[in-house]
Design an enzyme around this catalytic site. Structure first.
Site, PDB file in Angstrom:
ATOM      1  N   TYR A  47       0.828  -1.213   0.000  1.00 33.53           N
ATOM      2  CA  TYR A  47       0.000   0.000   0.000  1.00 33.53           C
ATOM      3  C   TYR A  47       0.867   1.270   0.000  1.00 33.53           C
ATOM      4  O   TYR A  47       0.353   2.373  -0.176  1.00 33.53           O
ATOM      5  CB  TYR A  47      -0.956   0.052   1.202  1.00 33.53           C
ATOM      6  CG  TYR A  47      -1.930  -1.100   1.314  1.00 33.53           C
ATOM      7  CD1 TYR A  47      -2.134  -1.974   0.251  1.00 33.53           C
ATOM      8  CD2 TYR A  47      -2.654  -1.314   2.478  1.00 33.53           C
ATOM      9  CE1 TYR A  47      -3.017  -3.036   0.369  1.00 33.53           C
ATOM     10  CE2 TYR A  47      -3.544  -2.367   2.593  1.00 33.53           C
ATOM     11  CZ  TYR A  47      -3.708  -3.232   1.534  1.00 33.53           C
ATOM     12  OH  TYR A  47      -4.588  -4.278   1.665  1.00 33.53           O
ATOM     13  N   HIS A 105       0.534 -11.860   2.044  1.00 36.98           N
ATOM     14  CA  HIS A 105      -0.544 -11.112   1.376  1.00 36.98           C
ATOM     15  C   HIS A 105      -1.318 -11.957   0.359  1.00 36.98           C
ATOM     16  O   HIS A 105      -2.534 -11.831   0.241  1.00 36.98           O
ATOM     17  CB  HIS A 105       0.056  -9.875   0.701  1.00 36.98           C
ATOM     18  CG  HIS A 105      -0.918  -8.762   0.496  1.00 36.98           C
ATOM     19  ND1 HIS A 105      -0.549  -7.444   0.585  1.00 36.98           N
ATOM     20  CD2 HIS A 105      -2.245  -8.749   0.203  1.00 36.98           C
ATOM     21  CE1 HIS A 105      -1.612  -6.678   0.352  1.00 36.98           C
ATOM     22  NE2 HIS A 105      -2.645  -7.452   0.110  1.00 36.98           N
TER      23      HIS A 105
HETATM   24  P1  NAP Z   1     -14.216  -1.199   0.856  1.00 39.95           P
HETATM   25  O1  NAP Z   1     -13.814  -0.918   2.252  1.00 39.95           O
HETATM   26  O2  NAP Z   1     -15.176  -2.298   0.579  1.00 39.95           O
HETATM   27  O3  NAP Z   1     -14.842   0.114   0.196  1.00 39.95           O
HETATM   28  C1  NAP Z   1     -14.191   1.354   0.203  1.00 39.95           C
HETATM   29  C2  NAP Z   1     -15.063   2.328  -0.586  1.00 39.95           C
HETATM   30  O4  NAP Z   1     -16.297   2.526   0.104  1.00 39.95           O
HETATM   31  C3  NAP Z   1     -14.429   3.675  -0.763  1.00 39.95           C
HETATM   32  O5  NAP Z   1     -14.774   4.157  -2.024  1.00 39.95           O
HETATM   33  C4  NAP Z   1     -15.081   4.509   0.335  1.00 39.95           C
HETATM   34  O6  NAP Z   1     -15.178   5.868   0.000  1.00 39.95           O
HETATM   35  C5  NAP Z   1     -16.472   3.920   0.375  1.00 39.95           C
HETATM   36  N1  NAP Z   1     -17.063   4.071   1.709  1.00 39.95           N
HETATM   37  C6  NAP Z   1     -16.524   3.688   2.890  1.00 39.95           C
HETATM   38  N2  NAP Z   1     -17.360   3.952   3.903  1.00 39.95           N
HETATM   39  C7  NAP Z   1     -18.452   4.540   3.354  1.00 39.95           C
HETATM   40  C8  NAP Z   1     -19.659   5.047   3.895  1.00 39.95           C
HETATM   41  N3  NAP Z   1     -19.907   4.980   5.205  1.00 39.95           N
HETATM   42  N4  NAP Z   1     -20.578   5.571   3.038  1.00 39.95           N
HETATM   43  C9  NAP Z   1     -20.333   5.613   1.710  1.00 39.95           C
HETATM   44  N5  NAP Z   1     -19.200   5.134   1.129  1.00 39.95           N
HETATM   45  C10 NAP Z   1     -18.266   4.606   1.949  1.00 39.95           C
HETATM   46  O7  NAP Z   1     -12.946  -1.444  -0.086  1.00 39.95           O
HETATM   47  P2  NAP Z   1     -11.394  -1.763   0.069  1.00 39.95           P
HETATM   48  O8  NAP Z   1     -10.619  -0.548   0.350  1.00 39.95           O
HETATM   49  O9  NAP Z   1     -11.040  -2.563  -1.130  1.00 39.95           O
HETATM   50  O10 NAP Z   1     -11.274  -2.763   1.314  1.00 39.95           O
HETATM   51  C11 NAP Z   1     -11.063  -2.342   2.641  1.00 39.95           C
HETATM   52  C12 NAP Z   1      -9.669  -2.709   3.120  1.00 39.95           C
HETATM   53  O11 NAP Z   1      -9.419  -4.093   2.997  1.00 39.95           O
HETATM   54  C13 NAP Z   1      -8.532  -2.075   2.308  1.00 39.95           C
HETATM   55  O12 NAP Z   1      -8.389  -0.704   2.581  1.00 39.95           O
HETATM   56  C14 NAP Z   1      -7.378  -2.921   2.766  1.00 39.95           C
HETATM   57  O13 NAP Z   1      -6.937  -2.516   4.032  1.00 39.95           O
HETATM   58  C15 NAP Z   1      -8.032  -4.290   2.797  1.00 39.95           C
HETATM   59  N6  NAP Z   1      -7.830  -5.072   1.540  1.00 39.95           N
HETATM   60  C16 NAP Z   1      -7.035  -6.173   1.577  1.00 39.95           C
HETATM   61  C17 NAP Z   1      -6.822  -6.921   0.435  1.00 39.95           C
HETATM   62  C18 NAP Z   1      -5.939  -8.144   0.495  1.00 39.95           C
HETATM   63  O14 NAP Z   1      -5.537  -8.651  -0.571  1.00 39.95           O
HETATM   64  N7  NAP Z   1      -5.632  -8.645   1.652  1.00 39.95           N
HETATM   65  C19 NAP Z   1      -7.432  -6.565  -0.785  1.00 39.95           C
HETATM   66  C20 NAP Z   1      -8.258  -5.440  -0.776  1.00 39.95           C
HETATM   67  C21 NAP Z   1      -8.462  -4.716   0.377  1.00 39.95           C
HETATM   68  P3  NAP Z   1     -14.262   6.994   0.689  1.00 39.95           P
HETATM   69  O15 NAP Z   1     -12.851   6.517   0.615  1.00 39.95           O
HETATM   70  O16 NAP Z   1     -14.563   8.192  -0.142  1.00 39.95           O
HETATM   71  O17 NAP Z   1     -14.695   7.140   2.114  1.00 39.95           O
END
Ligand code: NAP
Length: 271
Positions: A47, A105
């Site tokens: 990241y 990862h």
């Molecule tokens: P997510 O958390 O499912 O979605 C994030 C999106 O939702 C962003 O566009 C965010 O907008 C929006 N959002 C968040 N809260 C909201 C709310 N209350 N109302 C409206 N929109 C909202 O997606 P993600 O970032 O892919 O997953 C979360 C975390 O999982 C990552 O940050 C990472 O730490 C981890 N991850 C791990 C892997 C892995 O391979 N291990 C892969 C993917 C992700 P804003 O940013 O504008 O608030």
């Protein structure tokens, strides 16, 4: 908030994801999250924000000992010859002597599983991680890994109202935790009609409904990413939302086959 006690650590069921949070947004985002009550922060070497996450931890008035910090080792650093130096670099950037959870990862075929896991456990034995685990391991591979290291704390995988993980949960429960990444389907869950109807009826936001569905499952933690203070606060409030059996049943009934993260190096998810 629910905590899962697993293999010597206590994992808060809701954390802040930090993928795509960079620079000052990451530093301030972590500091803000801690100030409103988050105690679980998820980052990763890939990241490219470990230093900013570390700066946010340092700037916070919340003690480092009270925060559960996860980082992950990227694919090209899982070879035993590279892993220790890579983790040292992550710790240096995070400004900490030890992370609470260190994950591989993604599965990597090119390096023997046993060798990767031995190197991971050696990091824990050296006191640089309190617990270890994996990410993106499908059920069969997780079973193989657990035969080698029975006390893996988590498998972090994509899971949300549009993507089920029943096979994996059968392996995970009760000995470990499934950490749900992209718990809002990267935002797509928020426009789902059923999610919206329940949110409207309950007077909450759709993100809270999607997260409450995850958090209502035993041994499931969730790490939504949010850039704004308002989104972070809304997501934290999901920890207090209990869905009715009928609401859960309506969300259970949604098709569960929508995967948002599927890079070309991903494993066979049905393995
Ligand atoms: P997510 O958390 O499912 O979605 C994030 C999106 O939702 C962003 O566009 C965010 O907008 C929006 N959002 C968040 N809260 C909201 C709310 N209350 N109302 C409206 N929109 C909202 O997606 P993600 O970032 O892919 O997953 C979360 C975390 O999982 C990552 O940050 C990472 O730490 C981890 N991850 C791990 C892997 C892995 O391979 N291990 C892969 C993917 C992700 P804003 O940013 O504008 O608030």
């Amino acid at each position: 908030m629910t905590h899962y006690d697993v293999h010597g650590v206590s994992i808060p069921a809701l954390g802040l994801g930090t993928w795509q949070l960079t620079g000052d947004d990451a530093r301030r985002g972590v500091e803000h999250a801690l100030s409103i009550g988050y105690r679980h922060i998820d980052t990763a070497q890939i990241y490219r924000n470990e230093a900013e996450v570390g700066a946010g931890l340092a700037a916070s008035s919340v003690s480092r000992d009270d925060v559960f910090v996860t980082t992950k080792v990227w694919r090209d650093h899982v070879a035993p010859s590279r892993l220790a130096a890579s983790v040292d670099e992550s710790l240096r950037k995070l400004g900490t002597d030890t992370v609470d959870l260190l994950l591989l990862h993604w599965p990597v075929d090119e390096v023997e599983l046993e060798a990767q896991l031995e190197a991971l456990v050696a990091i824990r034995d050296a006191g640089k991680a309190r617990a270890v685990g994996v990410s993106n391991y499908p059920a069969g591979l997780l079973r193989d890994a657990l035969e080698l290291v029975p006390d893996l704390a988590t498998d972090q995988v994509e899971h949300h109202v549009l993507l089920g993980q029943d096979r994996l949960l059968d392996v995970v429960r009760p000995r470990m935790v499934l950490t749900a990444y992209s718990p809002l389907a990267q935002g797509e869950a928020l426009s789902n009609e059923t999610v919206r109807e329940i949110a409207e009826a309950r007077g909450v936001g759709p993100a809270q409904v999607a997260l409450a569905w995850l958090l209502g499952q035993d041994r499931v933690a969730a790490i939504p990413k949010a850039s704004s203070d308002a989104h972070r606060a809304a997501n934290l409030a999901a920890a207090d939302l209990v869905l009715t059996a009928d609401e859960r049943a309506a969300l259970d009934a949604l098709p569960k086959d929508h995967r948002t993260i599927d890079p070309d190096f991903a494993p066979d998810w049905d393995a």
